[in-house]
Motif scaffolding. Structure first.
Motif, short mmCIF file in Angstrom:
data_model
loop_
_atom_site.label_atom_id
_atom_site.label_comp_id
_atom_site.label_asym_id
_atom_site.label_seq_id
_atom_site.Cartn_x
_atom_site.Cartn_y
_atom_site.Cartn_z
N GLN A 154 35.21 44.91 80.19
CA GLN A 154 35.34 46.09 79.36
C GLN A 154 34.22 47.07 79.68
O GLN A 154 33.20 46.69 80.23
N GLU A 155 34.45 48.32 79.30
CA GLU A 155 33.53 49.39 79.66
C GLU A 155 32.60 49.78 78.53
O GLU A 155 31.93 50.79 78.61
N PHE A 156 32.54 48.98 77.50
CA PHE A 156 31.74 49.31 76.32
C PHE A 156 31.16 48.05 75.72
O PHE A 156 31.58 46.95 76.05
N ILE A 157 30.18 48.23 74.86
CA ILE A 157 29.66 47.13 74.07
C ILE A 157 29.66 47.57 72.61
O ILE A 157 29.62 48.76 72.29
N PHE A 158 29.76 46.61 71.73
CA PHE A 158 29.65 46.90 70.31
C PHE A 158 28.19 47.23 70.01
O PHE A 158 27.29 46.68 70.62
N SER A 159 27.97 48.13 69.06
CA SER A 159 26.60 48.47 68.71
C SER A 159 26.48 48.64 67.20
O SER A 159 27.39 49.15 66.56
N LEU A 160 25.38 48.18 66.67
CA LEU A 160 25.09 48.39 65.25
C LEU A 160 24.30 49.68 65.13
O LEU A 160 23.09 49.66 64.93
N GLY A 161 25.00 50.78 65.26
CA GLY A 161 24.36 52.09 65.18
C GLY A 161 24.18 52.51 63.73
O GLY A 161 24.24 51.69 62.81
N ASP A 162 24.01 53.80 63.52
CA ASP A 162 23.79 54.33 62.18
C ASP A 162 25.08 54.61 61.43
O ASP A 162 25.06 54.89 60.24
N ALA A 163 26.21 54.59 62.12
CA ALA A 163 27.49 54.90 61.47
C ALA A 163 28.01 53.70 60.68
O ALA A 163 27.84 52.55 61.08
N ASP A 164 28.65 53.99 59.56
CA ASP A 164 29.42 52.98 58.82
C ASP A 164 30.87 53.14 59.25
O ASP A 164 31.45 54.22 59.12
N ASP A 166 31.50 56.80 69.19
CA ASP A 166 32.47 55.94 69.87
C ASP A 166 32.83 54.80 68.94
O ASP A 166 31.94 54.22 68.30
N VAL A 167 34.12 54.46 68.87
CA VAL A 167 34.60 53.40 67.98
C VAL A 167 35.54 52.49 68.76
O VAL A 167 36.34 52.95 69.56
N VAL A 168 35.43 51.18 68.50
CA VAL A 168 36.36 50.20 69.05
C VAL A 168 37.11 49.55 67.90
O VAL A 168 36.50 49.11 66.92
N VAL A 169 38.43 49.50 68.03
CA VAL A 169 39.29 48.86 67.04
C VAL A 169 39.87 47.61 67.69
O VAL A 169 40.38 47.66 68.81
N THR A 170 39.78 46.47 67.00
CA THR A 170 40.39 45.23 67.46
C THR A 170 41.57 44.91 66.55
O THR A 170 41.41 44.84 65.34
N ILE A 171 42.75 44.72 67.16
CA ILE A 171 43.97 44.41 66.42
C ILE A 171 44.40 43.01 66.81
O ILE A 171 44.57 42.72 68.01
N THR A 172 44.57 42.14 65.82
CA THR A 172 44.99 40.76 66.05
C THR A 172 46.26 40.49 65.28
O THR A 172 46.33 40.75 64.08
N ALA A 184 30.60 51.65 68.88
CA ALA A 184 30.45 51.12 70.23
C ALA A 184 29.62 52.07 71.07
O ALA A 184 29.37 53.21 70.68
N THR A 185 29.19 51.59 72.23
CA THR A 185 28.50 52.41 73.21
C THR A 185 29.29 52.33 74.51
O THR A 185 29.56 51.24 75.01
N ASP A 186 29.68 53.47 75.05
CA ASP A 186 30.46 53.55 76.28
C ASP A 186 29.51 53.53 77.47
O ASP A 186 28.62 54.36 77.58
N TYR A 187 29.71 52.57 78.38
CA TYR A 187 28.86 52.45 79.56
C TYR A 187 29.60 52.72 80.86
O TYR A 187 29.01 52.65 81.93
N GLY A 188 30.89 52.96 80.78
CA GLY A 188 31.65 53.23 82.01
C GLY A 188 32.19 51.95 82.62
O GLY A 188 32.03 50.85 82.10
N ALA A 189 32.84 52.10 83.76
CA ALA A 189 33.60 51.02 84.39
C ALA A 189 32.75 49.78 84.66
O ALA A 189 31.66 49.85 85.22
#
Length: 115
Positions: free
Chosen positions: A61-71, A97-103, A44-49
């Motif tokens: 939310q304060e972030f967006i998902f990103s397809l960065g270089d990390a696996d 930065d990482v976002v976890v979604t729990i369902t 993810a990328t953190d953009y703040g409030a």
């Protein structure tokens, strides 16, 4: 109806490599060892409030998902009373930065033993 929650882990958490995490969700939804729980993760990328704004102008939310270089991926999802434990894998040159979604789904699964 299924319920989901998103948890943002910033770079300061130092998530890199293989990390065991345990999220306790309180009393709702009631997670038990029999619950059906799905856990996903992404860089993810953190953009703040208030970066992502909803249809009514509310900050969502304060972030967006990103397809960065990390696996980034999750394994070994293990529901227990009140929460879920899982392994978070982050393959990157440094912390990201990482976002976890729990369902959590409603109901209980049918069970049987493979023969």
């Amino acid at each position: 109806m299924a319920k989901s929650i998103r948890v943002f882990y910033g770079k300061e958490h130092g998530l890199l490599g293989r990390k065991r995490l345990d999220f306790k969700w309180g009393i709702y939804p009631p997670i038990t060892p029999l619950s059906i729980v799905h856990v996903t993760a992404a860089e993810a990328t953190d953009y703040g409030a208030g970066y992502v704004i909803g249809p009514n102008g509310d900050a969502l939310q304060e972030f967006i998902f990103s397809l960065g270089d990390a696996d980034v991926w999750v394994s070994n999802v293990s529901p227990h009373s009140g929460g879920v434990a899982f392994i978070l894998h982050v393959a990157a040159a440094g912390p990201v930065d990482v976002v976890v979604t729990i369902t959590v789904e409603d109901g209980m699964p049918q069970q049987f033993r493979a023969t």
